[in-house]
Write an enzyme that holds these catalytic residues in place. Structure first.
Site, PDB file in Angstrom:
ATOM      1  N   GLU A  76       7.184  -8.799   1.430  1.00  0.00           N
ATOM      2  CA  GLU A  76       8.554  -8.483   1.816  1.00  0.00           C
ATOM      3  C   GLU A  76       8.888  -9.144   3.142  1.00  0.00           C
ATOM      4  OE1 GLU A  76       9.033  -3.983   0.079  1.00  0.00           O
ATOM      5  OE2 GLU A  76       8.226  -4.218   2.083  1.00  0.00           O
TER       6      GLU A  76
ATOM      7  N   ASN B 214      13.191   1.833  -6.084  1.00  0.00           N
ATOM      8  CA  ASN B 214      12.418   2.811  -5.325  1.00  0.00           C
ATOM      9  C   ASN B 214      12.766   4.218  -5.771  1.00  0.00           C
ATOM     10  OD1 ASN B 214      11.040   1.390  -2.743  1.00  0.00           O
ATOM     11  ND2 ASN B 214      12.914   0.332  -3.319  1.00  0.00           N
TER      12      ASN B 214
ATOM     13  N   GLU C 103       8.826   1.581  -7.521  1.00  0.00           N
ATOM     14  CA  GLU C 103       8.089   1.404  -6.265  1.00  0.00           C
ATOM     15  C   GLU C 103       7.954   2.752  -5.582  1.00  0.00           C
ATOM     16  OE1 GLU C 103      10.023  -1.532  -3.910  1.00  0.00           O
ATOM     17  OE2 GLU C 103       9.763  -3.137  -5.390  1.00  0.00           O
TER      18      GLU C 103
ATOM     19  N   ASP D 231       4.622   0.487  -2.566  1.00  0.00           N
ATOM     20  CA  ASP D 231       5.515  -0.137  -1.592  1.00  0.00           C
ATOM     21  C   ASP D 231       4.996   0.079  -0.175  1.00  0.00           C
ATOM     22  OD1 ASP D 231       7.663  -1.517  -0.668  1.00  0.00           O
ATOM     23  OD2 ASP D 231       9.123   0.099  -0.938  1.00  0.00           O
TER      24      ASP D 231
END
Length: 813
Positions: free
Chosen positions: A756, A637, A669, A699
């Site tokens: 997720e 990320n 992400e 994301d």
């Protein structure tokens, strides 16, 4: 000297010790002065006229003592001190105590003191005079014995003055401490400078009076001239001090007066709280006017000043006399409100302020709307001193502005610059600049024996299937809930579940050594599935769980490290990648919560150092896996600050070239919120990364600022369905419908879909039926360090959702 702030009422909790001390002081004074007072009637006929003049002046002057403003714990100034100390020097303690007592009675009547207060004042003066007399007796004899003052007499008189001051001030300070419960030294120190100057000047004027009396009694009244001058100068100084505590524009108390008032109110409310009284809370309200700058810019500062005066009048009228209104400067005001029982009372005070500012202020025929944002901090909940309450009220006020609200109460989560967070930020910067981390080995040359991540082709061409085991889970009760992790470099945590279907439960348990251990007693051997002969036996390292749900290694170095959570292709069970998640083990706080770590870093330039560190570690780890023959893809990320410049693209390009890593093995992400911060600059950075060959994933899709144009305009390879939808899809039809729609939309656009927060078998099957490509979550494994990931992959056995009605195949990722 007399205690100016001893109230006529004493709290019930302090009645015993306080009046015990008052009584002891009175008894001590009587014992010390009984003899001299008993012999005084026989000496009255021999006392000269100078004595009677001094006695009369002492009583008359004390009828109007000087009480300096703001000296609440200190003492008022009584001119009788000068005359009674001179009487002590010239005619002994009996006459001095008698005149001083008469002056105290007059001043007590004038100031409306109760009887115990007047008695204590007379007693503390008597003790002081007795102490001074004892010091004089230690000298060479009676001063002015031969109408001359020798240096030895001067030393004795100075010592007597010091003794007088120490005894008197000490008794008053002790009484104040017993009355208010203040610490000893602050009680003594408060007002000490003023007392030394005022009382010391009066005491040292006494020898002048004695010398004048020796020469002629007619000279004694002349001392009134300097006394009056001193009185007037003190009064002028007090007036100037009073003006210095007022705002010159509005006439309201200023910041200095506010500080004094809050300190006094804190002391009183601490006393109430100690007594268990319900109204022991104090509120500090900070008010910032809205749109005041527009008035200044459009109509000029003169109109702005008139508006401030009108606002101050409204606030004063709306709040009444119990609450204090102060102007801090500019368009900021403050309100101190005491006697509250809780936050609801403080909000009611704020509501009165809001109503006072709701109506437009007419100036020159033009109605001006001002309004205001109000922050509230409460004593003792949000702070126990002025500086802390002020800062927390300021934080709450800006929180109200950011939320477009009118009133906000201080909340620690809104305080991005608390002392604790600033300290954490400084520690983080030191760690990043020093490079402290767990030991990291660089890639080894080809042919060197290394641990090979399973599930991928090795150098020899052999491929081994792997399966999820949750190896990094701490031993313990599986039903213990674990908090959610961060959305950026944070852990996505959950807990394994037990499925009611016995066959499925056996499959999952066989693939998970933690479940195997939890499902047997100490004396029952665990059933083990068939394993390759080359696979080493693995046991999770021992160690307690820390606050993030991760295992705590005994003796593990402190510093920044990366954890990795596998991403598994649902249809085949193959591990195709990992998500890199940041962890920081603080030397004192232990494992820092990932969400707090990112919140702290994102507010400063430390975020750039942190991103550089994470990218270095992840690309270095990819190089190590490549040297071991693994082709795992790693996703990490990035924050919005990273995307505002092209620095991250340059860094990634250089690292990929240095380690000879294929760009498609690294994926960044980004969140939808990052896209909204500065779309043009963010899109430029993303486009550069895409040209390098780095994959881009969106994301937390479905939260925040979702827009279909993101899927159309951005060079995306993957979307990640947020865990908030995935966690509920097994029980909530709406969540399930949302997830299916996202998967179908992404599939139509040719994008890979990752779910997720997959934590149970039912969700896993539903995702497969909906056509989801990849999944990550506790159903497979929790985040773990790179070395543990290698061991986990060596034990992994894929679990395939076969026999699912309605399942459909997806393009391979």
């Amino acid at each position: 000297m007399e205690a100016a702030d001893l109230r006529n009422a004493v709290p019930p909790a302090r009645v015993g010790p306080f009046f015990g001390f008052v009584g002891a002081t009175v008894v001590l004074a009587v014992g010390l002065t009984a003899g001299p007072l008993a012999s005084l009637p026989g000496d009255l006929a021999t006392l000269p006229g100078a004595f009677w003049i001094m006695a009369a002046l002492a009583v008359v002057c004390d009828a109007r003592p000087f009480v300096p403003p703001g000296q609440r714990h200190s003492s008022a100034v009584f001119p009788s001190i000068c005359f009674t100390f001179a009487i002590l020097v010239a005619w002994g303690p009996g006459a001095a105590v008698a005149v001083q007592t008469a002056a105290v009675v007059v001043s007590g009547w004038r100031l409306r003191h109760v009887a115990w207060r007047t008695a204590f004042n007379a007693a503390q003066y008597a003790c002081a005079l007795a102490a001074a007399d004892e010091v004089i007796r230690l000298g060479p004899g009676s001063a002015f014995a031969d109408d001359r003052l020798h240096w030895t007499d001067a030393v004795a008189l100075a010592g007597a003055a010091v003794a007088w001051f120490v005894v008197s001030y000490g008794l008053v300070s002790m009484a104040v401490r017993l009355r208010f419960g203040d610490p000893w030294w602050p009680t003594v120190r408060r007002g000490l400078g003023f007392e030394l100057l005022a009382t010391g000047s009066l005491l040292l004027l006494a020898p002048v009076l004695v010398a004048a009396a020796r020469a002629s009694a007619a000279l004694i009244p002349l001392v009134l001239v300097p006394l009056f001058a001193v009185y007037r100068m003190a009064r002028l100084s007090a007036d100037q001090e009073h003006l210095a505590a007022l705002d010159p524009l509005t006439g309201l108390p200023n910041r200095k007066a506010l500080l004094t008032e809050v300190a006094e109110q804190i002391r009183r409310h601490a006393e109430r709280g100690a007594q268990g009284m319900p109204d022991g809370q104090l509120a500090l309200l900070l008010i910032d006017l809205d749109r005041f700058k527009n008035v200044n810019d459009a109509l000029g500062h003169a109109v702005g000043d008139r508006l401030l005066v009108a606002v101050s009048d409204r606030l004063t009228s709306a709040l009444g006399s119990r609450d204090m209104v102060a102007r801090l400067g500019g368009d900021e005001f403050a309100v101190v409100s005491g006697g509250l029982t809780g936050v609801d009372d403080a909000r009611r005070v704020a509501d009165r302020v809001v109503r006072a500012l709701a109506e437009p202020v007419p100036l020159d025929g033009l109605p001006l709307d001002v309004g205001g944002s109000i922050g509230i901090a409460l004593f003792p909940e949000h702070g126990e001193d002025f500086a802390t309450l002020m800062r927390h009220a300021d934080v709450a006020m800006y929180d109200a502005k950011h939320r477009n609200d009118t009133v906000a109460v201080y909340a620690a989560e809104s305080d991005h610059n608390s002392a604790e967070r600033l300290g954490l930020l400084a520690d983080l910067r030191r760690v990043l600049e020093s490079g402290t981390t767990d030991p990291v080995a660089y890639p080894t040359p080809a042919g060197t024996a290394t641990a090979t991540p399973a599930g991928t082709a090795t150098a020899s061409g052999a491929a081994t299937a792997r399966g999820g085991d949750g190896a990094a889970l701490p031993a313990g009760d599986d039903d213990t809930p674990v908090p959610q992790g961060s959305r950026r470099w944070g852990g996505r945590r959950g807990r394994p579940t037990t499925h009611p279907d016995e066959l499925i439960n056996q499959i999952i348990t066989g693939a998970d050594p933690v479940r195997r251990r939890a499902g047997r007693t100490d004396d029952t051997p665990a059933p083990r599935p068939p394993e390759p002969a080359s696979a080493p036996e693995w046991t999770p390292p021992a160690g307690p769980a820390d606050g993030t749900g991760q295992r705590v290694e005994v003796g593990e170095p402190c510093g920044i490290t990366m954890y990795y959570q596998p991403q598994v292709r649902i249809a085949t069970g193959e591990v195709v990648g990992v998500e890199a998640l940041l962890r920081w083990r603080h030397p004192r706080r232990g494992m820092v919560d990932p969400e707090e770590l990112i919140r702290v870093a994102e507010q400063s330039a430390v975020m750039r150092l942190l991103t550089r560190r994470v990218v270095d570690d992840v690309v270095g780890q990819l190089a190590r896996w490549s040297a071991a023959g693994s082709t795992l893809r790693a996703a990490l990320n990035v924050s919005v600050r990273d995307l505002h410049t092209g620095e991250i693209a340059d860094q990634i390009g250089d690292l990929l070239t240095r380690y000879a890593i294929r760009p498609d093995r690294l994926q960044l992400e980004i969140t939808e919120g990052a896209l909204m911060a500065d779309p043009r600059r963010v899109l430029d950075t993303i486009s550069r990364l895409h040209r390098i060959g780095v994959a881009i994933a969106l994301d937390d899709f479905g939260t925040g600022y979702s827009s279909l144009q993101h899927l159309r305009r951005l060079p995306l390879s993957e979307v990640k369905v947020d865990r908030s939808f995935v966690l509920g899809m097994a029980d909530d039809p709406d969540d399930a419908a949302i997830v299916r729609s996202m998967i179908e939309l992404a599939g139509a656009l040719g994008l890979r879909v990752v779910a997720e927060g997959v934590e149970d078998e039912r969700t896993w099957r539903l995702l497969h039926a909906a056509g989801c490509d990849l999944a990550q979550g506790w159903f497979y494994a929790r985040p773990m360090p790179a070395d543990e990931l290698t061991a986990w992959l060596a034990r992994y056995r894929p679990v395939r959702p076969v026999g699912v009605t309605g399942s459909r195949s997806r393009p391979s990722s």
